[in-house]
Design a protein around this motif. Structure first.
Motif, PDB file in Angstrom:
ATOM      1  N   ALA A  18      37.292  44.698  42.495  1.00 36.73           N
ATOM      2  CA  ALA A  18      38.206  44.670  41.355  1.00 36.73           C
ATOM      3  C   ALA A  18      39.577  45.160  41.810  1.00 36.73           C
ATOM      4  CB  ALA A  18      37.683  45.562  40.237  1.00 36.73           C
ATOM      5  N   GLY A  19      40.609  44.543  41.273  1.00 33.23           N
ATOM      6  CA  GLY A  19      41.967  44.985  41.562  1.00 33.23           C
ATOM      7  C   GLY A  19      42.402  46.038  40.552  1.00 33.23           C
ATOM      8  N   GLU A  20      43.640  46.427  40.629  1.00 28.19           N
ATOM      9  CA  GLU A  20      44.175  47.411  39.688  1.00 28.19           C
ATOM     10  C   GLU A  20      44.388  46.819  38.305  1.00 28.19           C
ATOM     11  OE1 GLU A  20      47.577  49.582  41.050  1.00 28.19           O
ATOM     12  OE2 GLU A  20      46.799  49.668  43.089  1.00 28.19           O
ATOM     13  N   ASP A  21      44.594  45.509  38.245  1.00 29.08           N
ATOM     14  CA  ASP A  21      44.850  44.824  36.987  1.00 29.08           C
ATOM     15  C   ASP A  21      43.637  43.986  36.594  1.00 29.08           C
ATOM     16  OD1 ASP A  21      47.517  45.753  36.749  1.00 29.08           O
ATOM     17  OD2 ASP A  21      48.137  44.245  38.218  1.00 29.08           O
ATOM     18  N   PRO A  22      43.469  43.707  35.309  1.00 27.52           N
ATOM     19  CA  PRO A  22      42.380  42.830  34.868  1.00 27.52           C
ATOM     20  C   PRO A  22      42.532  41.435  35.464  1.00 27.52           C
ATOM     21  CG  PRO A  22      43.368  43.963  32.999  1.00 27.52           C
ATOM     22  CD  PRO A  22      44.244  44.229  34.182  1.00 27.52           C
ATOM     23  N   SER A  23      41.419  40.755  35.666  1.00 30.11           N
ATOM     24  CA  SER A  23      41.442  39.358  36.096  1.00 30.11           C
ATOM     25  C   SER A  23      40.550  38.549  35.158  1.00 30.11           C
ATOM     26  CB  SER A  23      41.005  39.211  37.550  1.00 30.11           C
ATOM     27  OG  SER A  23      39.724  39.750  37.752  1.00 30.11           O
ATOM     28  N   VAL A  24      40.841  37.256  35.057  1.00 31.21           N
ATOM     29  CA  VAL A  24      40.156  36.383  34.103  1.00 31.21           C
ATOM     30  C   VAL A  24      39.705  35.121  34.823  1.00 31.21           C
ATOM     31  CG1 VAL A  24      40.426  35.071  31.947  1.00 31.21           C
ATOM     32  CG2 VAL A  24      41.664  37.223  32.256  1.00 31.21           C
ATOM     33  N   TRP A  25      38.485  34.689  34.569  1.00 30.05           N
ATOM     34  CA  TRP A  25      37.993  33.429  35.112  1.00 30.05           C
ATOM     35  C   TRP A  25      36.806  32.941  34.301  1.00 30.05           C
ATOM     36  CZ3 TRP A  25      36.675  38.002  37.521  1.00 30.05           C
ATOM     37  CH2 TRP A  25      35.327  38.234  37.746  1.00 30.05           C
ATOM     38  N   TYR A  26      36.484  31.636  34.460  1.00 29.34           N
ATOM     39  CA  TYR A  26      35.272  31.108  33.842  1.00 29.34           C
ATOM     40  C   TYR A  26      34.125  31.424  34.783  1.00 29.34           C
ATOM     41  CZ  TYR A  26      31.800  28.406  31.482  1.00 29.34           C
ATOM     42  OH  TYR A  26      30.656  28.066  30.804  1.00 29.34           O
TER      43      TYR A  26
END
Length: 75
Positions: A18-26
């Motif tokens: 995980a990075g510092e920021d949220p991530s979004v994907w299907y």
């Protein structure tokens, strides 16, 4: 521009930290758009489903719901 296969992208995203920021994907395993949130102590963070189950959903709707999940407590 050619898009990666959704199952391959799911595997790649799930294996990366995980990075510092949220991530979004299907996510094909969850059969839902997901938001990965960083979580102290967990390398992979936390996956939160958005409730949007169709792959070709409008990106603006996906991002709006993901932002509500990720930043809703900031209000």
């Amino acid at each position: 521009m050619e898009q990666p296969c959704p199952a391959c992208e799911t595997l790649r995203k799930r294996l990366e930290p995980a990075g510092e920021d949220p991530s979004v994907w299907y996510d094909t395993a969850a059969e839902d758009w997901v938001v990965r949130l960083p979580c102290g102590g967990l390398r992979e963070g936390v996956l939160m489903p958005t409730g949007i189950r169709w792959f070709d959903a409008e990106w603006s709707e996906v991002i709006r719901v993901a932002a509500d999940i990720a930043f809703g407590s900031d209000r």
